[in-house]
Design a protein around this motif. Structure first.
Motif, PDB file in Angstrom:
ATOM      1  N   LEU A   1       2.912   3.958   5.519  1.00  0.00           N
ATOM      2  CA  LEU A   1       3.373   5.335   6.103  1.00  0.00           C
ATOM      3  C   LEU A   1       4.009   6.095   5.065  1.00  0.00           C
ATOM      4  O   LEU A   1       3.800   7.563   5.094  1.00  0.00           O
ATOM      5  N   ILE A   2       4.710   5.760   4.131  1.00  0.00           N
ATOM      6  CA  ILE A   2       5.414   6.411   3.233  1.00  0.00           C
ATOM      7  C   ILE A   2       4.161   7.089   2.157  1.00  0.00           C
ATOM      8  O   ILE A   2       4.427   8.198   1.840  1.00  0.00           O
ATOM      9  N   ASP A   3       3.273   6.431   1.895  1.00  0.00           N
ATOM     10  CA  ASP A   3       2.136   6.887   1.092  1.00  0.00           C
ATOM     11  C   ASP A   3       1.710   8.059   1.950  1.00  0.00           C
ATOM     12  O   ASP A   3       1.005   9.042   1.074  1.00  0.00           O
ATOM     13  N   ARG A   4       1.453   7.843   3.156  1.00  0.00           N
ATOM     14  CA  ARG A   4       0.747   9.013   4.008  1.00  0.00           C
ATOM     15  C   ARG A   4       1.673  10.196   3.865  1.00  0.00           C
ATOM     16  O   ARG A   4       1.407  11.452   3.650  1.00  0.00           O
ATOM     17  N   ALA A   5       3.145  10.090   4.033  1.00  0.00           N
ATOM     18  CA  ALA A   5       3.940  11.041   3.854  1.00  0.00           C
ATOM     19  C   ALA A   5       3.873  11.730   2.700  1.00  0.00           C
ATOM     20  O   ALA A   5       4.056  13.123   2.693  1.00  0.00           O
ATOM     21  N   ALA A   6       3.758  10.796   1.529  1.00  0.00           N
ATOM     22  CA  ALA A   6       3.683  11.645   0.242  1.00  0.00           C
ATOM     23  C   ALA A   6       2.430  12.548  -0.055  1.00  0.00           C
ATOM     24  O   ALA A   6       2.597  13.581  -0.514  1.00  0.00           O
ATOM     25  N   ARG A   7       1.331  12.097   0.631  1.00  0.00           N
ATOM     26  CA  ARG A   7       0.216  12.938   0.666  1.00  0.00           C
ATOM     27  C   ARG A   7       0.243  14.203   1.355  1.00  0.00           C
ATOM     28  O   ARG A   7      -0.204  15.231   1.014  1.00  0.00           O
ATOM     29  N   ILE A   8       0.924  14.082   2.444  1.00  0.00           N
ATOM     30  CA  ILE A   8       1.239  15.285   3.333  1.00  0.00           C
ATOM     31  C   ILE A   8       2.343  16.227   2.546  1.00  0.00           C
ATOM     32  O   ILE A   8       2.034  17.453   2.589  1.00  0.00           O
ATOM     33  N   LYS A   9       3.388  15.612   2.048  1.00  0.00           N
ATOM     34  CA  LYS A   9       4.388  16.477   1.370  1.00  0.00           C
ATOM     35  C   LYS A   9       3.686  17.104   0.160  1.00  0.00           C
ATOM     36  O   LYS A   9       3.839  18.328  -0.194  1.00  0.00           O
ATOM     37  N   LYS A  10       2.943  16.527  -0.738  1.00  0.00           N
ATOM     38  CA  LYS A  10       2.218  16.974  -1.664  1.00  0.00           C
ATOM     39  C   LYS A  10       1.382  18.207  -1.190  1.00  0.00           C
ATOM     40  O   LYS A  10       1.545  19.318  -1.979  1.00  0.00           O
ATOM     41  N   ALA A  11       0.618  18.226  -0.231  1.00  0.00           N
ATOM     42  CA  ALA A  11      -0.253  19.287   0.172  1.00  0.00           C
ATOM     43  C   ALA A  11       0.651  20.324   0.637  1.00  0.00           C
ATOM     44  O   ALA A  11       0.266  21.548   0.620  1.00  0.00           O
ATOM     45  N   ALA A  12       1.957  20.134   1.143  1.00  0.00           N
ATOM     46  CA  ALA A  12       2.646  21.073   1.928  1.00  0.00           C
ATOM     47  C   ALA A  12       3.836  21.590   0.593  1.00  0.00           C
ATOM     48  O   ALA A  12       4.594  22.456   1.027  1.00  0.00           O
ATOM     49  N   GLU A  13       3.689  20.938  -0.466  1.00  0.00           N
ATOM     50  CA  GLU A  13       4.415  21.225  -1.642  1.00  0.00           C
ATOM     51  C   GLU A  13       6.128  21.025  -1.014  1.00  0.00           C
ATOM     52  O   GLU A  13       6.888  21.655  -1.425  1.00  0.00           O
ATOM     53  N   LEU A  14       6.269  19.896  -0.448  1.00  0.00           N
ATOM     54  CA  LEU A  14       7.679  19.579   0.025  1.00  0.00           C
ATOM     55  C   LEU A  14       8.033  18.530  -1.194  1.00  0.00           C
ATOM     56  O   LEU A  14       7.359  17.707  -1.636  1.00  0.00           O
TER      57      LEU A  14
ATOM     58  N   VAL B   1      15.354   3.531   1.856  1.00  0.00           N
ATOM     59  CA  VAL B   1      15.173   4.911   2.090  1.00  0.00           C
ATOM     60  C   VAL B   1      14.927   5.310   0.373  1.00  0.00           C
ATOM     61  O   VAL B   1      13.928   6.142   0.010  1.00  0.00           O
ATOM     62  N   GLU B   2      15.903   5.071  -0.474  1.00  0.00           N
ATOM     63  CA  GLU B   2      15.854   5.182  -1.794  1.00  0.00           C
ATOM     64  C   GLU B   2      14.587   4.796  -2.278  1.00  0.00           C
ATOM     65  O   GLU B   2      13.938   5.405  -3.295  1.00  0.00           O
ATOM     66  N   ALA B   3      14.307   3.705  -2.195  1.00  0.00           N
ATOM     67  CA  ALA B   3      12.887   3.095  -2.512  1.00  0.00           C
ATOM     68  C   ALA B   3      11.816   3.958  -2.064  1.00  0.00           C
ATOM     69  O   ALA B   3      10.681   4.153  -2.723  1.00  0.00           O
ATOM     70  N   ALA B   4      11.724   4.409  -0.737  1.00  0.00           N
ATOM     71  CA  ALA B   4      10.576   5.251  -0.118  1.00  0.00           C
ATOM     72  C   ALA B   4      10.643   6.539  -0.971  1.00  0.00           C
ATOM     73  O   ALA B   4       9.422   6.986  -1.294  1.00  0.00           O
ATOM     74  N   ILE B   5      11.672   7.018  -1.445  1.00  0.00           N
ATOM     75  CA  ILE B   5      11.942   8.297  -1.867  1.00  0.00           C
ATOM     76  C   ILE B   5      11.289   8.034  -3.159  1.00  0.00           C
ATOM     77  O   ILE B   5      10.463   9.021  -3.821  1.00  0.00           O
ATOM     78  N   ALA B   6      11.558   7.177  -4.003  1.00  0.00           N
ATOM     79  CA  ALA B   6      10.869   6.826  -5.415  1.00  0.00           C
ATOM     80  C   ALA B   6       9.573   6.825  -5.324  1.00  0.00           C
ATOM     81  O   ALA B   6       8.865   7.401  -6.066  1.00  0.00           O
ATOM     82  N   GLN B   7       9.106   6.181  -4.153  1.00  0.00           N
ATOM     83  CA  GLN B   7       7.547   5.931  -3.982  1.00  0.00           C
ATOM     84  C   GLN B   7       6.784   7.198  -3.803  1.00  0.00           C
ATOM     85  O   GLN B   7       5.766   7.546  -4.484  1.00  0.00           O
ATOM     86  N   GLU B   8       7.453   7.976  -2.951  1.00  0.00           N
ATOM     87  CA  GLU B   8       6.835   9.331  -2.577  1.00  0.00           C
ATOM     88  C   GLU B   8       6.976  10.333  -3.854  1.00  0.00           C
ATOM     89  O   GLU B   8       5.816  11.052  -4.468  1.00  0.00           O
ATOM     90  N   ASP B   9       8.135  10.126  -4.759  1.00  0.00           N
ATOM     91  CA  ASP B   9       8.003  10.915  -5.625  1.00  0.00           C
ATOM     92  C   ASP B   9       6.962  10.503  -6.921  1.00  0.00           C
ATOM     93  O   ASP B   9       6.456  11.329  -7.761  1.00  0.00           O
ATOM     94  N   ARG B  10       6.801   9.145  -7.094  1.00  0.00           N
ATOM     95  CA  ARG B  10       5.801   8.913  -7.917  1.00  0.00           C
ATOM     96  C   ARG B  10       4.420   9.618  -7.591  1.00  0.00           C
ATOM     97  O   ARG B  10       3.612  10.007  -8.341  1.00  0.00           O
ATOM     98  N   HIS B  11       4.155   9.361  -6.242  1.00  0.00           N
ATOM     99  CA  HIS B  11       2.815  10.240  -5.640  1.00  0.00           C
ATOM    100  C   HIS B  11       2.619  11.683  -5.922  1.00  0.00           C
ATOM    101  O   HIS B  11       1.754  12.183  -6.302  1.00  0.00           O
ATOM    102  N   LEU B  12       3.874  12.379  -5.889  1.00  0.00           N
ATOM    103  CA  LEU B  12       3.852  13.617  -5.897  1.00  0.00           C
ATOM    104  C   LEU B  12       3.683  13.975  -7.358  1.00  0.00           C
ATOM    105  O   LEU B  12       3.317  15.057  -7.791  1.00  0.00           O
ATOM    106  N   LYS B  13       4.208  13.012  -8.373  1.00  0.00           N
ATOM    107  CA  LYS B  13       4.004  13.420  -9.778  1.00  0.00           C
ATOM    108  C   LYS B  13       2.679  12.942 -10.251  1.00  0.00           C
ATOM    109  O   LYS B  13       2.463  13.074 -11.315  1.00  0.00           O
TER     110      LYS B  13
END
Length: 100
Positions: free
Chosen positions: A34-47, A84-96
């Motif tokens: 789910l966090i991976d999906r959130a990262a893809r959505i955030k990337k598309a929305a520039e969040l 949550v911090e691990a999830a944020i780091a995971q999302e951040d890796r996706h966004l980068k």
């Protein structure tokens, strides 16, 4: 699910704990997806990966659920903040673009 008071001995109790741990790991794997999906959505929305109000909302929800189940909200908050911090780091890796 076996009733706790029906567990006859330590080997059976350990087997129940091990089975529950496997279920918890499966749930954490689903959360990661789910966090991976959130990262893809955030990337598309520039969040950004970190959205402060959402972090606090997730932690507050965990504390509330913990209290409802008779668990120590302070302990659950500490665990959830790490989660949550691990999830944020995971999302951040996706966004980068550094997905694992």
């Amino acid at each position: 699910m076996t009733e706790i008071d029906d567990i006859p001995d330590m080997p059976a109790l350990r087997a129940e704990i091990d089975a529950l741990d496997a279920e918890l790991i499966a749930l954490l794997a689903r959360r990661r997806a789910l966090i991976d999906r959130a990262a893809r959505i955030k990337k598309a929305a520039e969040l950004p990966a970190r959205i402060g109000w959402r972090v606090e909302q997730v932690v507050a929800n965990a504390r509330r659920h913990a209290a409802e189940q008779g668990l120590d909200p302070e302990l659950i908050e500490a665990i959830w903040r790490q989660l949550v911090e691990a999830a944020i780091a995971q999302e951040d890796r996706h966004l980068k673009g550094d997905e694992e």
